[in-house]
Design a protein around this motif. Structure first.
Motif, PDB file in Angstrom:
ATOM      1  N   UNK A 345       0.825  -1.218   0.000  1.00 57.51           N
ATOM      2  CA  UNK A 345       0.000   0.000   0.000  1.00 57.51           C
ATOM      3  C   UNK A 345       0.851   1.256   0.000  1.00 57.51           C
ATOM      4  N   UNK A 346       2.175   1.141  -0.070  1.00 54.48           N
ATOM      5  CA  UNK A 346       3.047   2.294   0.151  1.00 54.48           C
ATOM      6  C   UNK A 346       2.837   3.401  -0.883  1.00 54.48           C
ATOM      7  N   UNK A 347       2.820   3.032  -2.169  1.00 58.09           N
ATOM      8  CA  UNK A 347       2.661   4.064  -3.207  1.00 58.09           C
ATOM      9  C   UNK A 347       1.303   4.733  -3.087  1.00 58.09           C
ATOM     10  N   UNK A 348       0.279   3.941  -2.876  1.00 58.33           N
ATOM     11  CA  UNK A 348      -1.070   4.516  -2.676  1.00 58.33           C
ATOM     12  C   UNK A 348      -1.075   5.464  -1.489  1.00 58.33           C
ATOM     13  N   UNK A 349      -0.432   5.066  -0.383  1.00 58.51           N
ATOM     14  CA  UNK A 349      -0.462   5.899   0.812  1.00 58.51           C
ATOM     15  C   UNK A 349       0.327   7.190   0.605  1.00 58.51           C
ATOM     16  N   UNK A 350       1.448   7.114  -0.112  1.00 57.42           N
ATOM     17  CA  UNK A 350       2.209   8.331  -0.415  1.00 57.42           C
ATOM     18  C   UNK A 350       1.345   9.324  -1.184  1.00 57.42           C
ATOM     19  N   UNK A 393       6.328  13.336  -5.115  1.00 61.14           N
ATOM     20  CA  UNK A 393       6.700  14.446  -4.237  1.00 61.14           C
ATOM     21  C   UNK A 393       7.331  15.587  -5.027  1.00 61.14           C
ATOM     22  N   UNK A 394       8.192  15.257  -5.956  1.00 63.18           N
ATOM     23  CA  UNK A 394       8.835  16.295  -6.770  1.00 63.18           C
ATOM     24  C   UNK A 394       7.795  17.045  -7.595  1.00 63.18           C
ATOM     25  N   UNK A 395       6.833  16.309  -8.136  1.00 61.77           N
ATOM     26  CA  UNK A 395       5.770  16.962  -8.909  1.00 61.77           C
ATOM     27  C   UNK A 395       4.977  17.931  -8.029  1.00 61.77           C
ATOM     28  N   UNK A 396       4.756  17.542  -6.778  1.00 61.10           N
ATOM     29  CA  UNK A 396       4.024  18.425  -5.869  1.00 61.10           C
ATOM     30  C   UNK A 396       4.848  19.674  -5.539  1.00 61.10           C
ATOM     31  N   UNK A 412       8.909  25.259   0.780  1.00 63.35           N
ATOM     32  CA  UNK A 412       9.987  25.010   1.735  1.00 63.35           C
ATOM     33  C   UNK A 412       9.721  23.723   2.530  1.00 63.35           C
ATOM     34  N   UNK A 413       8.479  23.536   2.974  1.00 60.69           N
ATOM     35  CA  UNK A 413       8.142  22.341   3.754  1.00 60.69           C
ATOM     36  C   UNK A 413       8.270  21.076   2.915  1.00 60.69           C
ATOM     37  N   UNK A 414       7.804  21.133   1.672  1.00 61.09           N
ATOM     38  CA  UNK A 414       7.894  19.957   0.807  1.00 61.09           C
ATOM     39  C   UNK A 414       9.344  19.625   0.458  1.00 61.09           C
ATOM     40  N   UNK A 415      10.174  20.673   0.302  1.00 64.86           N
ATOM     41  CA  UNK A 415      11.592  20.432   0.051  1.00 64.86           C
ATOM     42  C   UNK A 415      12.259  19.743   1.245  1.00 64.86           C
ATOM     43  N   UNK A 416      11.852  20.126   2.444  1.00 61.00           N
ATOM     44  CA  UNK A 416      12.389  19.473   3.635  1.00 61.00           C
ATOM     45  C   UNK A 416      11.987  17.997   3.673  1.00 61.00           C
TER      46      UNK A 416
END
Length: 488
Positions: A345-350, A393-396, A412-416
């Protein structure tokens, strides 16, 4: 002068003996006799006239017709004074007593059970079942044999289902639920050190009894006994839950799977509750909340088959719930599943947690959840799926590239969060993640954002990284900090 006063103060053996026989013969309430014996015992002990007290006990031992009353009176004396003679008399009367002695004797058995072996305990349990007295069942539960405890557990479970049904009709009280919880805690004592396979059924029954009354913990009320208790529950509730978790964690996967399947069979709402908004305090939703909390602690014992077939569908139902307790429990359960190595379920949960940020979860929760997904994939048979999560994550992050204060904070938060993944991704993906972080930091127009990302990696990520990664990561951070400082 009343009879009790005579027993407590008289200095005549004959008077004490006659009054004792008269009280035993005339009193129909056995617990009243027990309390009288306790009062007389304390008074005689305080005054030091133990000789007269033994006259009371001896008169009880000579009783032939009213054995229950004699046992109740002598039992009260023994519990109050721990007198050896009273103990011997009680043991003898218990062996002579046939049956439970009637409904009024049930509370006396509960008082005596911690001190005296009850050879007729099964008859007492049967009487309590007939009277539907769940409090007595709970008090006696620790003293029945492991082979017989399932009978008590079944009776307590039946009482919990009755409370649940009455709650949904609006006729159950918090006190009703509290009595069931106390009884379940009594039964659960057999699970603390028990190993017999027959206790698996007891585990399921106790679990469902607590689940059926969990609404009393969820719905706190200022004028009820659960005030300021909340989901943590009472001491009895916590003790029972500790026993459940401890027992399940000692079992192998086969037995743990069977136990979880048993509770799903007892509580159909775990599988069939519709996808609707949760109404706080409704009985069956409270049961679901209890089971999510319980499964969180035993997910590591379950096989992938059970996790995928039973556990995850339950969590998925509430992963975006508007009610905080269900929302938090669902995510805690999924994190536990990931930590146990169930990576399907990891990809779905991400994808889910990225969608929930920032409206429902903050950066810290996103970091924890996303990292858990990456770690599960890194140790799975398909570590290459980590790339898919990192790409999401990079797309976000790229979506927040436009100017604006709010977008700058989110970026900034997403980069962290992205930088945190250098401690978790598979080694063959480490270079890609470091390069992605470098590119985004170098393109970041705000110096404060660049500084925060480097500081986050240096202060937080390096500490959690494996030893084999630290030299590489330390060198990478040093170079990144040098570039950031050069652009001041």
């Amino acid at each position: 002068m009343n009879a009790g006063r005579v027993l407590a103060t008289s200095t005549s053996r004959n008077v004490v003996s006659e009054v004792t026989r008269d009280i035993v013969m005339r009193t129909s309430d056995m617990y009243e006799l027990f309390e009288l014996g306790r009062s007389v015992g304390l008074e005689r002990q305080r005054s030091g006239s133990m000789e007269m007290l033994e006259a009371v006990v001896r008169a009880c031992s000579d009783e032939q017709e009213h054995l229950a009353g004699a046992l109740a009176l002598a039992g009260g004396v023994f519990v109050a004074t721990q007198n050896k003679h009273a103990r011997r008399v009680c043991d003898a009367l218990v062996r002579r007593q046939n049956g439970a002695g009637g409904p009024s004797m049930l509370r006396v058995w509960c008082e005596l059970a911690p001190y005296i072996r009850l050879p007729n305990i099964h008859e007492v349990v049967a009487e309590a079942e007939r009277m539907c007295d769940v409090s007595v069942l709970g008090n006696l539960a620790p003293f029945v044999s492991e082979q017989s405890v399932e009978r008590v557990a079944s009776a307590v479970h039946a009482a919990s289902v009755d409370v649940l049904l009455r709650m949904e009709m609006g006729t159950a009280s918090y006190e009703d639920a509290h009595r069931v919880v106390c009884a379940a805690a009594g039964v659960a004592q057999h699970l603390v050190d028990g190993t017999d396979r027959g206790l698996d059924r007891v585990w399921a029954l106790v679990s469902d009894a607590l689940a059926s009354t969990h609404w009393a913990s969820v719905c706190t009320s200022s004028d009820q006994i659960y005030e300021d208790v909340g989901r943590a529950g009472t001491e009895d509730y916590r003790r029972a839950c500790t026993a459940l978790v401890s027992y399940a964690q000692r079992q192998n996967s086969e037995r743990a799977d069977a136990m979880v399947n048993a509770v799903f069979a007892l509580q159909p709402c775990l599988r069939y509750l519709p996808r609707s908004s949760v109404r706080v305090g409704r009985g069956r939703e409270g049961a679901v909340l209890f089971y999510m909390d319980l499964l969180e602690h035993i997910a590591g014992q379950l096989t992938t088959r059970t996790v995928n077939a039973l556990v995850m569908p339950l969590a998925v139902r509430y992963v975006q719930s508007v009610e905080r307790d269900w929302f938090e429990s669902a995510h805690a359960l999924i994190l536990s599943v990931l930590d146990a190595g169930h990576a399907k379920v990891a990809v779905w949960y991400a994808r889910v947690v990225l969608a929930l940020y920032p409206q429902r979860i903050n950066m810290d929760l996103l970091d924890i959840s996303f990292t858990a997904a990456i770690r599960a994939l890194a140790h799975s048979s398909s570590p290459e799926l980590s790339q898919s999560c990192i790409d999401l994550l990079i797309a976000r992050i790229d979506e927040c590239a436009a100017s604006g204060v709010e977008r700058g904070v989110r970026r900034r938060e997403l980069l962290c969060v992205l930088a945190s993944q250098v401690a978790s991704v598979p080694l063959d993906l480490l270079s890609f993640v470091m390069t992605s972080v470098d590119e985004h930091v170098d393109c970041e127009p705000l110096w404060a954002t660049r500084r925060d990302v480097v500081g986050h990696v240096q202060d937080t990520v390096l500490e959690s990284a494996e030893l084999e990664r630290r030299p590489v990561l330390a060198s990478w951070v040093w170079r990144m900090r040098a570039r950031v400082d050069a652009r001041l």
